[in-house]
Design an enzyme around this catalytic site. Structure first.
Site, PDB file in Angstrom:
ATOM      1  N   GLU A   1     -12.501 -13.929  -5.928  1.00  0.00           N
ATOM      2  CA  GLU A   1     -11.700 -13.414  -6.398  1.00  0.00           C
ATOM      3  C   GLU A   1     -10.305 -13.953  -5.544  1.00  0.00           C
ATOM      4  O   GLU A   1      -9.012 -13.549  -5.777  1.00  0.00           O
ATOM      5  CB  GLU A   1     -11.215 -11.851  -6.678  1.00  0.00           C
ATOM      6  CG  GLU A   1     -11.542 -11.168  -5.676  1.00  0.00           C
ATOM      7  CD  GLU A   1     -13.229 -10.799  -5.138  1.00  0.00           C
ATOM      8  OE1 GLU A   1     -13.977 -11.628  -5.535  1.00  0.00           O
ATOM      9  OE2 GLU A   1     -13.288  -9.610  -4.739  1.00  0.00           O
TER      10      GLU A   1
ATOM     11  N   GLU B   1       2.227   1.843  -3.286  1.00  0.00           N
ATOM     12  CA  GLU B   1       1.165   2.340  -4.359  1.00  0.00           C
ATOM     13  C   GLU B   1       0.920   3.836  -3.954  1.00  0.00           C
ATOM     14  O   GLU B   1       1.038   4.579  -4.825  1.00  0.00           O
ATOM     15  CB  GLU B   1      -0.216   1.483  -3.899  1.00  0.00           C
ATOM     16  CG  GLU B   1      -0.835   1.453  -5.320  1.00  0.00           C
ATOM     17  CD  GLU B   1      -2.484   0.758  -4.693  1.00  0.00           C
ATOM     18  OE1 GLU B   1      -2.297  -0.026  -3.659  1.00  0.00           O
ATOM     19  OE2 GLU B   1      -3.187   0.849  -5.495  1.00  0.00           O
TER      20      GLU B   1
ATOM     21  N   LYS C   1     -14.844 -10.432   7.875  1.00  0.00           N
ATOM     22  CA  LYS C   1     -13.786 -11.264   7.255  1.00  0.00           C
ATOM     23  C   LYS C   1     -14.387 -12.541   6.834  1.00  0.00           C
ATOM     24  O   LYS C   1     -13.610 -13.261   6.027  1.00  0.00           O
ATOM     25  CB  LYS C   1     -12.629 -11.543   8.551  1.00  0.00           C
ATOM     26  CG  LYS C   1     -11.983 -10.192   8.627  1.00  0.00           C
ATOM     27  CD  LYS C   1     -11.037  -9.922   7.830  1.00  0.00           C
ATOM     28  CE  LYS C   1     -10.167  -8.610   7.921  1.00  0.00           C
ATOM     29  NZ  LYS C   1      -9.784  -8.100   6.751  1.00  0.00           N
TER      30      LYS C   1
ATOM     31  N   CYS D   1      -7.860  -2.378   3.666  1.00  0.00           N
ATOM     32  CA  CYS D   1      -7.854  -3.369   4.694  1.00  0.00           C
ATOM     33  C   CYS D   1      -9.041  -3.890   5.159  1.00  0.00           C
ATOM     34  O   CYS D   1      -8.925  -5.178   5.658  1.00  0.00           O
ATOM     35  CB  CYS D   1      -6.889  -3.092   5.764  1.00  0.00           C
ATOM     36  SG  CYS D   1      -5.688  -1.922   5.773  1.00  0.00           S
TER      37      CYS D   1
ATOM     38  N   CYS E   1     -10.709  -1.766  14.368  1.00  0.00           N
ATOM     39  CA  CYS E   1     -10.979  -3.433  14.511  1.00  0.00           C
ATOM     40  C   CYS E   1     -11.097  -3.589  16.247  1.00  0.00           C
ATOM     41  O   CYS E   1     -11.766  -4.753  16.561  1.00  0.00           O
ATOM     42  CB  CYS E   1      -9.868  -4.275  14.120  1.00  0.00           C
ATOM     43  SG  CYS E   1      -9.351  -3.757  12.314  1.00  0.00           S
TER      44      CYS E   1
ATOM     45  N   GLU F   1       0.685  -1.286   0.017  1.00  0.00           N
ATOM     46  CA  GLU F   1      -0.038   0.077   0.091  1.00  0.00           C
ATOM     47  C   GLU F   1       0.993   1.084  -0.058  1.00  0.00           C
ATOM     48  O   GLU F   1       0.696   2.296  -0.711  1.00  0.00           O
ATOM     49  CB  GLU F   1      -0.867  -0.119   1.259  1.00  0.00           C
ATOM     50  CG  GLU F   1      -2.208   0.412   0.806  1.00  0.00           C
ATOM     51  CD  GLU F   1      -3.292   0.101   2.211  1.00  0.00           C
ATOM     52  OE1 GLU F   1      -4.345  -0.699   1.771  1.00  0.00           O
ATOM     53  OE2 GLU F   1      -3.149   0.572   3.400  1.00  0.00           O
TER      54      GLU F   1
ATOM     55  N   GLU G   1     -15.283 -12.248   3.492  1.00  0.00           N
ATOM     56  CA  GLU G   1     -14.251 -11.876   2.686  1.00  0.00           C
ATOM     57  C   GLU G   1     -13.628 -12.955   2.178  1.00  0.00           C
ATOM     58  O   GLU G   1     -13.136 -13.035   1.132  1.00  0.00           O
ATOM     59  CB  GLU G   1     -13.160 -10.939   3.380  1.00  0.00           C
ATOM     60  CG  GLU G   1     -12.008 -10.379   2.443  1.00  0.00           C
ATOM     61  CD  GLU G   1     -11.015  -9.476   3.256  1.00  0.00           C
ATOM     62  OE1 GLU G   1     -10.744 -10.004   4.252  1.00  0.00           O
ATOM     63  OE2 GLU G   1     -10.524  -8.442   2.583  1.00  0.00           O
TER      64      GLU G   1
ATOM     65  N   SER H   1      -6.779   1.744  -2.751  1.00  0.00           N
ATOM     66  CA  SER H   1      -5.538   1.029  -2.831  1.00  0.00           C
ATOM     67  C   SER H   1      -6.058  -0.428  -3.462  1.00  0.00           C
ATOM     68  O   SER H   1      -7.001  -0.807  -3.002  1.00  0.00           O
ATOM     69  CB  SER H   1      -5.022   0.805  -1.543  1.00  0.00           C
ATOM     70  OG  SER H   1      -3.927  -0.310  -1.712  1.00  0.00           O
TER      71      SER H   1
END
Lengths: 158, 588
Positions: free
Chosen positions: B380, B290, B372, B313, B517, B287, B375, B333
């Site tokens: 993908e 980037e 999560k 994230c 979190c 990141e 996720e 990002s």
């Protein structure tokens, strides 16, 4: 719930109703009123259009639509039938009338016949208690009805 | 002007409070804990639900005919309040009994049992039988998504979930539908959550007082996998877990239990115990690179570059912009989250290194998060159908497993993570709090951009718990403007500005959950105590300060990962393994 795609022209009309009320979320109920007057019901797509215009979650619009019994999400029939279940009509047997309408039309309260001709609802008092039991079809009032006359009314309308 | 004060009596105590204080708050100040159910107020986090609908908190105010809900009644001068006389206690009990009359009597098998606020009230009011029977409606929705389980029969209509979903997160997935006895809380058109704008942030689960909203349980699957001799089961633990897990074992909030947690995970039978913090360091490499790439191109006059760059994230945040800001998909990002970077590296680099085929490895993550779970299920992040991270369990689920496996957590010695995917710097640790990813990025970006050593690694200006924070960082004469938002409602503010082109940020960090979190939907339940979240945050900064290395790019295992495998950040291989793309998920 009928899944009907709404025509672009209708969407434009709904948008202009929202514009008329300044796209103000506080005017949601008025907007829903006017939209239902225009379309006869408030389908999912239309609620989404209104939510987007007012910049509120569609869950909020749906919450209001389901909260008030006046709002409906199923299209009304060509002849919307409303059976009065107010006190006077009730004691004079309007419940039996309602059952007969359900039986003859083959639909439940809040539903529309598959051919789109009839829809069935209940209401509470139209101020014509002297004619009890009362049934409204569109704007027309039928008084002192007996279950036996239900079939005839429907045949006449067909 | 000095704020007006009012003096009143509560249960024979005289108390003076600022005008506008509720009876509930005033009583709390003198140690009188009036029971509540629908009310929740996380002060400083903008989570405030006070519909005064449950009536559990009623008190008697002398001179008033009816009992008053203390959560919604303001203190007035000369008021005399009774919080526990016979009339109040009886009324409260009846209110609770009426709520129970429409609540399934399933405590034995309810996932919320032991942590349920309604159950605690039953105990507190000494309710041993159900006087009001019948009338229970059991036709409401049940739904199991990848993250969240809804069992609306158990809903008590406190509206907490609706408040967080609409007012705090501005997601608007959940709302009250219909009226009276037929009311339920549901997405629009009574659809499934999975067909709504739900981001799976899990904040509704974090505030639900009963078992109506819970998480998708993966512990049984995990026990099966751990017992399977043909599988190599490895685990990664997110930073925020180590400062919250202790709460489930009686430690005060903010106790760091990293060492005991690692030991317990080995006891449970994991073959390797690794750390998501390692992947957090890796995230900073990608990141950060980037950011520097976009920044240098921008400064060289390339106006096609998208700035600000947004962190990526947080999976609930990713869902949020995919649903609500599909026109801004090229701004975040492309770096995958640490959880996914870990899975990808574990099933490629590490698998090759130890010579275990991908199919035999089960990667489990322990996360403070419910999004999560969703996720790891995204297509993908799968290779020929095999997910990089097989599944995720929450901090709460880990606690349950430890208890189930008879592990005496408090007596455990400390243990260290396995290498190479278990070594991390302080920068990786602070990913667990709002502002942490930004600070971690700054530590590395500063040194890489300026080429000079950072004397002080603490960036106090990005710390804190304000909803939106901004700071300007001097990178050797270049003013880097950074923004931080936590809670999706705050994120929406920043995104609206970006959409309108009125912002001058270069980089923005966004975390979906209030606090980051540490306040995630998978953490031990705070039951409205905001101090717990503050304590977890302080603990993460303590853990960071205790680390010998505190900058991601100094992590020797990260360095060797690049030397041996990835070559350099943003390389072709890094792109394939560590970056992703986003989808337009807008429903209209």
């Amino acid at each position: 719930m009928a899944d009907i795609k709404i025509a672009c022209t209708v969407i434009a009309q709904v948008k202009s109703i929202c514009d008329k009320y300044g796209n103000d979320p506080g005017e949601l109920i008025n907007i829903l009123h006017e939209t239902q007057h225009l379309l006869g019901y408030l389908p999912e797509d239309v609620q989404r259009v209104i939510a987007r215009k007012l910049n509120i979650p569609v869950s909020k619009v749906y919450g209001v639509v389901t909260f008030y019994t006046f709002f409906t999400m199923s299209p009304k029939g060509k002849h919307p039938i409303s059976v009065c279940l107010g006190t006077a009509c009730y004691v004079r047997g309007s419940e039996k009338l309602l059952e007969e309408f359900k039986r003859v039309l083959g639909i439940d309260v809040g539903e529309t016949t598959p051919d789109g001709k009839f829809s069935l609802d209940c209401l509470r008092c139209v101020g014509a208690c002297g004619l009890a039991p009362v049934v409204m079809v569109g704007e027309k009032v039928y008084g002192r009805l007996q279950p036996e006359s239900v079939k005839k009314i429907i045949e006449e309308l067909e | 002007m000095e704020q007006k004060k009012v003096t009143l009596r509560i249960d024979n105590h005289s108390i003076t409070v600022p005008d506008g204080t509720t009876i509930l708050e005033a009583a709390q100040e003198i140690g009188i804990n009036i029971p509540t159910l629908c009310h929740i107020d996380l002060k400083g986090m903008c989570i405030n639900n006070h519909p005064a609908s449950c009536r559990i908190c009623v008190v008697e105010v002398e001179g008033r005919r009816n009992l008053a809900p203390s959560c919604a009644t303001k203190c007035m001068d000369g008021m005399v309040v009774h919080t526990s006389n016979l009339r109040v206690m009886n009324a409260r009990k009846v209110v609770a009994e009426l709520i129970f009359s429409d609540h399934p009597n399933e405590c034995l098998t309810c996932p919320k049992s032991g942590d349920c606020e309604l159950q605690s009230l039953a105990k507190r009011f000494n309710i041993c039988e159900m006087p009001f029977a019948g009338g229970e409606l059991s036709l409401r929705k049940r739904e199991v998504t990848a993250s969240i389980v809804r069992n609306m029969d158990k809903c008590i209509f406190c509206r907490r979930c609706e408040t967080v979903c609409n007012d705090v997160q501005t997601v608007g997935a959940l709302g009250a539908v219909r009226r009276g006895f037929n009311t339920t809380i549901a997405p629009a058109f009574d659809k499934n959550l999975s067909e709504s704008e739900c981001t799976y942030c899990g904040q509704c689960v974090a505030v639900c007082p009963v078992g109506a909203l819970t998480e998708r349980d993966n512990t049984n699957k995990l026990i099966d996998d751990l017992a399977d001799p043909d599988k190599v089961v490895i685990v990664q633990t997110a930073p925020a877990v180590r400062v919250a897990l202790g709460e489930e074992f009686g430690y005060p909030a903010g106790t760091i239990v990293t060492g005991k947690m690692v030991y317990a995970l080995r006891e449970l039978g994991f073959d390797y115990v690794f750390d998501t913090d390692f992947a957090a360091d890796l995230t900073i490499m990608e990141e950060g690179a980037e950011l520097l790439d976009r920044l240098t191109r921008y400064l060289d006059g390339d106006r096609s570059v998208c700035l600000p760059i947004l962190t990526s994230c947080c999976p609930a945040w990713v869902n949020f912009f995919e649903h609500q800001f599909p026109d801004l998909l090229d701004i975040p990002s492309t770096a995958r989250s640490p959880q996914q970077m870990f899975g990808s590296i574990a099933k490629s680099y590490w698998a090759e290194k130890v010579g275990i085929p991908r199919e035999k490895i089960v990667v489990v993550s322990v996360m403070p998060c419910l999004a999560k779970k969703y996720e790891c299920d995204r297509d993908e992040f799968k290779v020929k159908g095999n997910p990089d991270v097989d599944y995720s369990i929450s901090t709460r689920e880990l606690a349950t497993l430890i208890k189930r496996a008879n592990i005496g957590f408090r007596l455990l010695p400390d243990s260290d993570f396995d290498q190479p995917l278990g070594d991390s710097t302080g920068a990786g640790v602070i990913f667990g709090t709002t502002g942490g990813v930004m600070e971690a990025a700054l530590r590395s970006v500063y040194e890489i951009y300026t080429g000079s050593k950072l004397n002080k690694v603490d960036f106090q200006q990005v710390r804190g718990l304000e909803g939106i924070r901004r700071a300007t960082i001097d990178l050797n004469g270049f003013d880097l403007k950074v923004g931080i938002a936590h809670g999706l409602g705050n994120a929406r503010h920043l995104l609206n500005d970006i959409r309108l082109g009125i912002n001058d940020y270069h980089v923005i960090e966004i975390m979906a959950c209030p606090g980051g979190c540490i306040g995630g939907g998978g953490q031990p339940l705070h039951h409205g105590d905001v101090d717990i979240i503050y304590a977890r945050q302080r603990a993460l900064y303590r853990e960071d300060a205790s680390k010998p290395l505190r900058k991601s790019h100094e992590n020797p295992f990260i360095q060797s990962l690049y030397e041996e495998y990835l070559s350099k950040p943003l390389s072709q291989k890094a792109h394939a393994l560590l970056h992703t793309h986003y989808f337009n998920k807008s429903i209209d």
